[in-house]
Design a protein around this motif. Structure first.
Motif, mmCIF file in Angstrom:
data_model
loop_
_atom_site.group_PDB
_atom_site.id
_atom_site.type_symbol
_atom_site.label_atom_id
_atom_site.label_comp_id
_atom_site.label_asym_id
_atom_site.label_seq_id
_atom_site.Cartn_x
_atom_site.Cartn_y
_atom_site.Cartn_z
ATOM 1 N N VAL A 147 0.843 -1.184 -0.085
ATOM 2 C CA VAL A 147 0.063 -0.044 0.002
ATOM 3 C C VAL A 147 1.049 1.282 -0.028
ATOM 4 C CG1 VAL A 147 -1.878 1.389 1.139
ATOM 5 C CG2 VAL A 147 -1.683 -1.270 1.361
ATOM 6 N N LEU A 148 0.603 2.209 -0.746
ATOM 7 C CA LEU A 148 1.502 3.403 -1.223
ATOM 8 C C LEU A 148 0.652 4.548 -0.977
ATOM 9 C CD1 LEU A 148 3.345 2.303 -4.225
ATOM 10 C CD2 LEU A 148 4.218 2.079 -1.981
ATOM 11 N N PRO A 149 1.237 5.638 -0.425
ATOM 12 C CA PRO A 149 0.294 6.920 -0.791
ATOM 13 C C PRO A 149 0.180 7.318 -1.913
ATOM 14 C CG PRO A 149 2.642 7.355 0.087
ATOM 15 C CD PRO A 149 2.290 5.872 0.185
ATOM 16 N N ALA A 150 -1.124 7.450 -2.444
ATOM 17 C CA ALA A 150 -1.286 7.868 -3.711
ATOM 18 C C ALA A 150 -1.159 9.269 -4.302
ATOM 19 C CB ALA A 150 -2.917 7.480 -4.026
ATOM 20 N N GLY A 151 -0.633 9.356 -5.421
ATOM 21 C CA GLY A 151 -0.464 10.511 -5.953
ATOM 22 C C GLY A 151 0.703 11.278 -5.894
ATOM 23 N N LEU A 152 1.595 10.594 -5.196
ATOM 24 C CA LEU A 152 3.092 11.269 -4.729
ATOM 25 C C LEU A 152 4.010 11.091 -5.803
ATOM 26 C CD1 LEU A 152 1.776 11.635 -2.083
ATOM 27 C CD2 LEU A 152 3.834 10.833 -0.836
ATOM 28 N N ARG A 153 4.819 11.931 -6.207
ATOM 29 C CA ARG A 153 6.201 11.862 -6.779
ATOM 30 C C ARG A 153 7.413 11.891 -5.866
ATOM 31 N NH1 ARG A 153 5.636 16.458 -10.501
ATOM 32 N NH2 ARG A 153 4.203 17.150 -8.480
ATOM 33 N N ASP A 154 8.509 11.331 -6.240
ATOM 34 C CA ASP A 154 9.715 11.622 -5.636
ATOM 35 C C ASP A 154 10.903 11.898 -6.714
ATOM 36 O OD1 ASP A 154 11.444 12.012 -3.328
ATOM 37 O OD2 ASP A 154 10.552 10.300 -2.468
ATOM 38 N N GLN A 155 12.160 12.235 -6.070
ATOM 39 C CA GLN A 155 13.134 12.681 -7.052
ATOM 40 C C GLN A 155 14.393 12.212 -6.071
ATOM 41 O OE1 GLN A 155 13.201 16.773 -7.993
ATOM 42 N NE2 GLN A 155 15.163 16.503 -9.385
ATOM 43 N N PRO A 156 14.489 11.081 -5.929
ATOM 44 C CA PRO A 156 15.565 10.539 -5.157
ATOM 45 C C PRO A 156 17.057 10.814 -5.635
ATOM 46 C CG PRO A 156 14.598 8.474 -6.327
ATOM 47 C CD PRO A 156 13.755 9.831 -6.541
ATOM 48 N N ILE A 157 18.137 10.933 -5.077
ATOM 49 C CA ILE A 157 19.210 11.093 -5.329
ATOM 50 C C ILE A 157 20.348 10.183 -4.611
ATOM 51 C CG2 ILE A 157 19.697 12.930 -3.506
ATOM 52 C CD1 ILE A 157 21.226 14.613 -5.662
ATOM 53 N N ASP A 158 21.464 10.021 -5.472
ATOM 54 C CA ASP A 158 22.417 9.132 -4.901
ATOM 55 C C ASP A 158 23.218 9.871 -3.788
ATOM 56 O OD1 ASP A 158 25.166 7.918 -4.772
ATOM 57 O OD2 ASP A 158 24.148 6.558 -6.100
ATOM 58 N N VAL A 159 23.612 9.362 -2.761
ATOM 59 C CA VAL A 159 24.191 9.913 -1.677
ATOM 60 C C VAL A 159 25.524 10.387 -1.890
ATOM 61 C CG1 VAL A 159 24.897 7.764 -0.450
ATOM 62 C CG2 VAL A 159 24.521 9.697 0.948
ATOM 63 N N SER A 160 26.143 9.543 -2.768
ATOM 64 C CA SER A 160 27.659 9.861 -3.041
ATOM 65 C C SER A 160 27.837 11.284 -3.871
ATOM 66 C CB SER A 160 28.357 8.755 -3.832
ATOM 67 O OG SER A 160 27.446 8.698 -5.291
ATOM 68 N N GLN A 161 26.846 11.637 -4.626
ATOM 69 C CA GLN A 161 26.538 12.843 -5.196
ATOM 70 C C GLN A 161 26.416 13.885 -4.147
ATOM 71 O OE1 GLN A 161 25.022 12.916 -9.413
ATOM 72 N NE2 GLN A 161 24.118 11.097 -8.947
ATOM 73 N N VAL A 162 25.618 13.843 -3.214
ATOM 74 C CA VAL A 162 25.746 15.003 -2.300
ATOM 75 C C VAL A 162 26.778 15.206 -1.346
ATOM 76 C CG1 VAL A 162 24.135 15.603 -0.391
ATOM 77 C CG2 VAL A 162 23.177 14.456 -2.170
ATOM 78 N N ALA A 163 27.301 14.048 -1.013
ATOM 79 C CA ALA A 163 28.854 14.135 -0.539
ATOM 80 C C ALA A 163 29.922 14.729 -1.174
ATOM 81 C CB ALA A 163 29.364 12.261 -0.255
ATOM 82 N N ASP A 164 29.888 14.623 -2.545
ATOM 83 C CA ASP A 164 30.930 15.180 -3.413
ATOM 84 C C ASP A 164 30.746 16.911 -3.405
ATOM 85 O OD1 ASP A 164 31.955 12.875 -4.191
ATOM 86 O OD2 ASP A 164 30.731 12.867 -6.142
ATOM 87 N N ARG A 165 29.423 16.955 -3.542
ATOM 88 C CA ARG A 165 29.032 18.415 -3.048
ATOM 89 C C ARG A 165 29.325 19.197 -1.997
ATOM 90 N NH1 ARG A 165 28.989 23.525 -5.119
ATOM 91 N NH2 ARG A 165 27.263 24.574 -4.908
ATOM 92 N N LEU A 166 28.981 18.496 -0.813
ATOM 93 C CA LEU A 166 29.440 18.864 0.294
ATOM 94 C C LEU A 166 30.852 19.071 0.754
ATOM 95 C CD1 LEU A 166 27.025 16.996 2.870
ATOM 96 C CD2 LEU A 166 26.916 19.269 2.232
ATOM 97 N N VAL A 167 31.857 18.184 -0.153
ATOM 98 C CA VAL A 167 33.311 18.254 0.033
ATOM 99 C C VAL A 167 33.492 19.699 -0.909
ATOM 100 C CG1 VAL A 167 35.190 17.361 -0.900
ATOM 101 C CG2 VAL A 167 33.717 16.005 0.539
#
Length: 250
Positions: A147-167
């Motif tokens: 069972v999923l919440p209907a009508g939702l979208r998401d935009q998942p990102i790879d954690v490694s890319q966020v780590a690169d940006r934080l560095v």
């Protein structure tokens, strides 16, 4: 050589940030509740926190919890001011000012504490990591009907890319609120769940349930998305292939 403190340095994001900073030649201290010699609970602070920040040039604040984030940030910022830290980089979430979800409200409050701290600061907001969706779908797939919440979208990102940006941000001058980061695709929750089921070999009936309330209306409206700030690579299917190919359980 720059001395950098990474809070939450044993977590998924903090660990990658730590590895990258050390590979670049920086002296890195890892702060978490159980990481010696800087085993500190930010929610209580204490002398251990002052020792952790002493002599530090930059703090990358990756530590987060569903309770106590504001108290933790207050303690960290006070210690940073006492130690004369020049720059604090904070990771936040896209949509904290748009979606009235309790955890998001807390993250927004932490952003304001950072901005008003008197320190040099940088705040980066990112969309949800692939890992979070993976663990959510793993739980939702336990029954025979998913069972999923209907009508939702998401935009998942790879954690490694966020780590690169934080560095990048941690090794530059304070920049204030920088551009958001979002995953390469805005996807329906249904399509992401079916990708998880396919990759893990599960067969489930998938059903959508429309959830009431202001929070889910804001999620359905896309307040947590950043399609104009999408990175170029790192789809959920690519994440699944890498994770499951490493032999970890789905």
């Amino acid at each position: 050589m720059t001395t950098i403190l990474v809070t939450g340095g044993t977590g998924n994001l903090g660990r990658l940030v730590t590895e990258r900073l050390r590979a670049d030649g920086h002296e890195v201290r890892v702060l978490s509740r159980h990481a010696q010699p800087y085993a500190v609970d930010l929610r209580t602070g204490g002398s251990g926190l002052d020792a952790a920040v002493a002599g530090v040039d930059t703090i990358v604040h990756c530590a987060s919890a569903y309770r106590g984030d504001e108290r933790a940030a207050t303690n960290l910022l006070a210690a940073a001011r006492r130690a004369g830290v020049g720059h604090l980089v904070h990771i936040s979430i896209v949509g904290v000012d748009q979606v009235p979800f309790g955890y998001y409200k807390s993250k927004l409050a932490v952003e304001k504490l950072v901005e008003e701290s008197g320190l040099g600061w940088t705040v980066l907001r990112a969309t949800q990591f692939h890992d979070l969706l993976f663990m959510l779908f793993k739980t939702l797939a336990k029954p025979h009907v998913m069972v999923l919440p209907a009508g939702l979208r998401d935009q998942p990102i790879d954690v490694s890319q966020v780590a690169d940006r934080l560095v990048e941000l941690a090794t530059a001058a304070p920049a204030g609120r920088v551009a958001d980061m979002g995953g390469p695709e805005v996807r329906t929750f249904d399509s992401l769940a079916r990708a998880y089921l396919k990759a893990t070999g599960r067969r489930r009936l998938v059903m959508g349930l429309r959830l009431p309330g202001r929070t889910f209306r804001a999620f359905r409206a896309g307040g947590h998305l950043a399609p104009e700030r999408a990175v170029e690579k790192g789809t959920f299917e690519e994440y699944l292939a890498g994770r499951l190919g490493e032999g970890r359980q789905g």
